[in-house]
Enzyme design. Structure first.
Site, PDB file in Angstrom:
ATOM      1  N   SER A 150       0.813  -1.222   0.000  1.00 17.17           N
ATOM      2  CA  SER A 150       0.000   0.000   0.000  1.00 17.17           C
ATOM      3  C   SER A 150       0.839   1.262   0.000  1.00 17.17           C
ATOM      4  O   SER A 150       1.994   1.255   0.415  1.00 17.17           O
ATOM      5  CB  SER A 150      -0.870   0.039   1.258  1.00 17.17           C
ATOM      6  OG  SER A 150      -1.312  -1.214   1.618  1.00 17.17           O
ATOM      7  N   LYS A 167      -5.164   5.095   2.988  1.00 14.57           N
ATOM      8  CA  LYS A 167      -4.268   4.047   2.486  1.00 14.57           C
ATOM      9  C   LYS A 167      -4.926   3.427   1.260  1.00 14.57           C
ATOM     10  O   LYS A 167      -6.118   3.146   1.292  1.00 14.57           O
ATOM     11  CB  LYS A 167      -4.105   3.009   3.607  1.00 14.57           C
ATOM     12  CG  LYS A 167      -3.459   1.697   3.226  1.00 14.57           C
ATOM     13  CD  LYS A 167      -3.225   0.860   4.487  1.00 14.57           C
ATOM     14  CE  LYS A 167      -2.782  -0.550   4.170  1.00 14.57           C
ATOM     15  NZ  LYS A 167      -2.395  -1.303   5.370  1.00 14.57           N
ATOM     16  N   ASP A 194       0.899  -9.693  12.361  1.00 18.64           N
ATOM     17  CA  ASP A 194       1.968  -8.930  11.704  1.00 18.64           C
ATOM     18  C   ASP A 194       2.449  -7.798  12.620  1.00 18.64           C
ATOM     19  O   ASP A 194       2.660  -6.667  12.167  1.00 18.64           O
ATOM     20  CB  ASP A 194       1.462  -8.377  10.371  1.00 18.64           C
ATOM     21  CG  ASP A 194       2.606  -7.997   9.429  1.00 18.64           C
ATOM     22  OD1 ASP A 194       3.751  -8.445   9.672  1.00 18.64           O
ATOM     23  OD2 ASP A 194       2.348  -7.265   8.457  1.00 18.64           O
ATOM     24  N   ASP A 247      -2.197  -1.591  10.419  1.00 12.37           N
ATOM     25  CA  ASP A 247      -1.993  -2.579   9.357  1.00 12.37           C
ATOM     26  C   ASP A 247      -2.570  -3.948   9.730  1.00 12.37           C
ATOM     27  O   ASP A 247      -1.855  -4.873  10.102  1.00 12.37           O
ATOM     28  CB  ASP A 247      -0.505  -2.707   9.014  1.00 12.37           C
ATOM     29  CG  ASP A 247      -0.288  -3.538   7.766  1.00 12.37           C
ATOM     30  OD1 ASP A 247      -1.281  -4.013   7.170  1.00 12.37           O
ATOM     31  OD2 ASP A 247       0.880  -3.740   7.381  1.00 12.37           O
TER      32      ASP A 247
END
Ligand SMILES: Nc1ncnc2c1ncn2[C@@H]1O[C@H](COP(=O)(O)OP(=O)(O)OP(=O)(O)O)[C@@H](O)[C@H]1O
Ligand SMILES: [Mg+2]
Length: 485
Positions: free
Chosen positions: A245, A262, A351, A368
């Protein structure tokens, strides 16, 4: 099913459709599939518009025309026993471009919604020439797709009806009236958010049969159409980019506030890819507000890319934004709070790493959610950055997904303390996964033992996020954190 992110697994994930998914798409067209909606819609030749002059059809409208070849559902309607060729035009409502204007009318009670071909109204008398006339025209519903075409009060103009030929006039009457007619197409059925644990029967009833697995992948706006991003936002600058992104600071025109927007680098060309991409916003939406999770506002597809409007943060904990040693405890405490919130709701981030921890006015926020999954493993697993993944994930063992986040947070904190990026392989990479954590001079033994426990090779021995939060080393930090909130 599992996907590994490193180096660009999300890009790979979108390129390679899983076999089961491919089969599914072959077998049946999902209810939310736009092409199916279009194939079942009555369509009318946009190019025959006469008055008022309309702009050239957009790419999307041209697609409509292409698929409409051979389909003539409303080209002939019963008008008092006569077959009359109907030259209809339509103005596609904003709904069709997935920008509902919130005034889509309900289907009138006195019209049969299951009928595609509705009788054409009587032609007007000659005497009503030049008169503005409001008349119900037609309405139909496409039962199998939940796409509804709604009638609108149409302003009919008869200025150019000078001919005495009744047949010709009838034909032209329909044509001219259709110029002013708006066909409203309901947005696709509602999508089920898999991250919502309170998918109780009550909640489902709200949607009834409008829930569809593949809904929400409505037509992209953009291309030669209108860009929602450009219309709603004034872009200021790019503030970040990842493997998937670009992120921009943008001013929202209508409220004058700054946001992070984003958008995916890659275009998603099919529903399966879009479904994967949507997981990020579904997870964020399902989680709702938490002070240590980046705020989510809205999202949409444009030019086959997913756009996400988020709370704007100052920066992430990477590239020269390493917190001071005293602040590392705050990062650890606040991220444990965020993880505890998520894990309580059955969601694992998968993540956690410094680049995905943002700071806003001294408050740390986890961002994210592109790899977020359900801890009950009911969704396909996508691994995050392998530098922060524990050994069990590298060995394809997915028993305790919440504890994957604990390991990753431990590794991220270790990296912040060391001040240098973690290796992708080599002796340190192996040592960290075997519980051999090098000593961190200047840091208390209590702190180091918390880190060591978080990175234990056995996921069951790692503390939960709540246990981390309750550790006495955070007593002082808790006070600072509550003052900032
Ligand atoms: N809400 C935000 N506020 C401020 N900066 C942000 C925000 N969201 C993202 N960024 C910046 O943009 C960068 C990339 O965003 P993000 O990590 O979401 O993209 P990605 O492509 O999914 O990344 P990855 O490669 O980690 O998968 C972040 O590291 C951060 O610096
Ligand atoms: Mg990222």
């Amino acid at each position: 099913m599992r996907k590994r992110k490193t180096p660009t697994s999300r890009a790979k994930a979108s390129r390679q459709r899983p076999p089961a998914a491919a089969a599914m798409m072959k077998r049946s067209v999902p209810a939310g599939d736009l092409s199916l909606h279009l194939e079942r819609m009555p369509r009318f030749p946009l190019h025959q518009l006469s008055a008022p002059p309309l702009p050239a059809p957009s790419r999307f409208q041209r697609k409509l025309l292409e698929v409409s070849e051979g389909y003539d559902a409303l080209s002939s309607v019963d008008d008092g026993g006569e077959d009359v060729a109907v030259d209809k035009d339509c103005i596609l409502s904003q709904d069709f471009f997935c920008t509902p204007d919130y005034i889509t009318p309900e289907i009138p009670n006195n019209l049969n919604p299951n009928k595609e071909n509705i009788a054409c109204p009587k032609s007007p008398e000659k005497s009503i020439r030049n008169k503005r006339h409001r008349q119900v025209f037609s309405s139909c519903i496409l039962p199998s797709t939940n796409v509804q075409l709604h009638e609108e009060d149409a302003e009919l103009k008869f200025d150019e009806f000078g001919s005495d030929d009744v047949g010709e006039k009838k034909q032209r009457y329909v044509s001219q009236s259709a110029v002013a007619l708006r066909y409203r197409v309901m947005p696709p059925p509602c999508i089920r958010n898999p991250y919502l644990i309170e998918n109780s029967s009550n909640a489902l009833d709200v949607f009834g049969d409008r829930i569809a697995k593949m809904a929400g992948f409505s037509p992209s706006i953009g291309g030669d159409g209108i860009s929602r991003y450009r219309t709603d936002f004034h872009e200021i600058e790019q503030i970040g980019s990842g493997n998937f992104s670009h992120v921009f600071k943008a001013l929202k025109r209508i409220d004058g506030c700054l946001y992070a927007v984003k958008h995916s680098i890659k275009q998603f060309h099919n529903d399966m890819e879009r479904k994967y991409a949507l997981r990020e916003v579904q997870a964020l939406a399902a989680l709702g507000y938490h002070a240590n999770i980046v705020g989510y506002h809205t999202s949409w597809f444009e030019n086959d890319k997913l756009y996400i409007q988020m709370e704007l943060c100052d920066h992430s904990l990477s590239k020269g934004h390493i917190p001071r040693s005293g602040d590392v405890l705050e990062v650890l405490y606040q991220m444990a709070t965020a993880l505890n919130f998520m894990h309580d709701r059955g969601i694992a981030h998968m993540d956690v790493k410094p680049e995905n921890i943002y700071v806003k006015h001294g408050v740390y926020k986890l961002g994210d959610f592109g790899c977020a999954i359900l801890t009950d493993k009911s969704l396909p697993i996508e691994e995050g950055d392998s530098r922060y993944m524990p050994q069990e994930i590298l060995n394809d063992k997915y028993e305790h997904l919440d504890k994957v986040d604990i390991f990753s947070l431990g590794a991220a904190i270790y990296e912040l303390v060391k001040g240098s990026p973690l290796p992708e392989s080599g002796p340190l990479f192996c040592n960290l996964r075997e519980g051999k954590i090098p000593l961190l001079p200047g840091y208390s033994m209590q702190f180091q033992s918390v880190l060591k426990a978080m990175m234990d090779p056995d996921p069951l021995k790692r503390p939960s996020a709540r246990e981390i939060m309750e550790n006495p080393i955070f007593e002082r930090v808790k006070k600072t954190t509550s003052r900032k909130e």
